[in-house]
Design an enzyme around this catalytic site. Sequence first.
Site: not given
Length: 336
Positions: A51, A54, A145, A215
């Site tokens: 993405h 990010e 991410h 994450e």
Amino acid sequence: MSFIEFTLGKLTKAEFVAQLPKHLAFECWAPGVLYLPGEGPVSLVLSAGIHGNETAPVLVLDEIVKQICRRQIVPKYACLFILGHPQALLEARRYCDTNLNRLFCGYHQKVKPCIEANRAALLEQSVKRFFQLHDTHKKQHWDCHCAIRDAIYPRFAVVPVAQEQDMHHCQRSMASHLSMLQQAGIQAVVLSKLATHTFSYASYIQYGAQAATLELGKALPWAQNNMLDHQYFQDYLISLITSNTHDARGETHSRLRLFSVAQQMIKSRDDFTLAFAADMANFSCFGQGELLAYETGREYRVKEKQEMVLFPNAKVERGARALLTLTPYHDKGLYD
């Protein structure tokens, strides 16, 4: 030398390759795809920027490549470094046409031609080529991410797991993987049996890799990242690549919090609406019977005594996941 600048088209392949050190057998397979052979017995795929908004993990991988080129670190294992979505990174947006992280496991063939479909195909072929080159090695893929919202556990991972009947055979491998994640500074792990089309899941299901979607805090623009917040994780990746024991430098970690997926809510209508604040933190807890979301003809409520919300996003495309809920994972044999 900048892996990022080459990925974003600010350096030609010839210019980038000319800057790579002659003593290392780096191979540039495509913009954002850099291969480094190694001795084994482990082969590592480290990806970021699937993405485009990010940015911190992209900076982490870029710095590691720079340190390798400066001979500050000496890798032992074969590595495939991937910066996933060059165009979205260049435009500082999550994606251009559709979510790249839903197009793996061949799903890119089922959507209309677009930037993300083409990129997913290229990345799948790159990972296939890499793991075939090192077929006898232990395979690992960490896809890095940042979340679009705050989280009660800011550093967490989603790890695919086998179905229950196969769990006994993979407990030792899973326990090792969880230990690695904990050493990397991960605070919570979601063990998911869901079949998905994410990048890390594709490596897990197709090649048997130890895989995780990590994450690493909240997504921020390039200049707003405080990279000191990611130094510990970067140091752990370096220790992983070089096969050196990681020095925690006094940092202590509490026991990992383990969760299972309780519900997956798919947006089927345009009026899908969350029943709580749009900025609610990941892992926020709701009680049995509480309304979580609704759309024409359907309400979504908490089924268990308590469930925590993860990745709530009412703005996803129809047919995409709009919300997961979690419950604590209680299989002690998997962790102990």
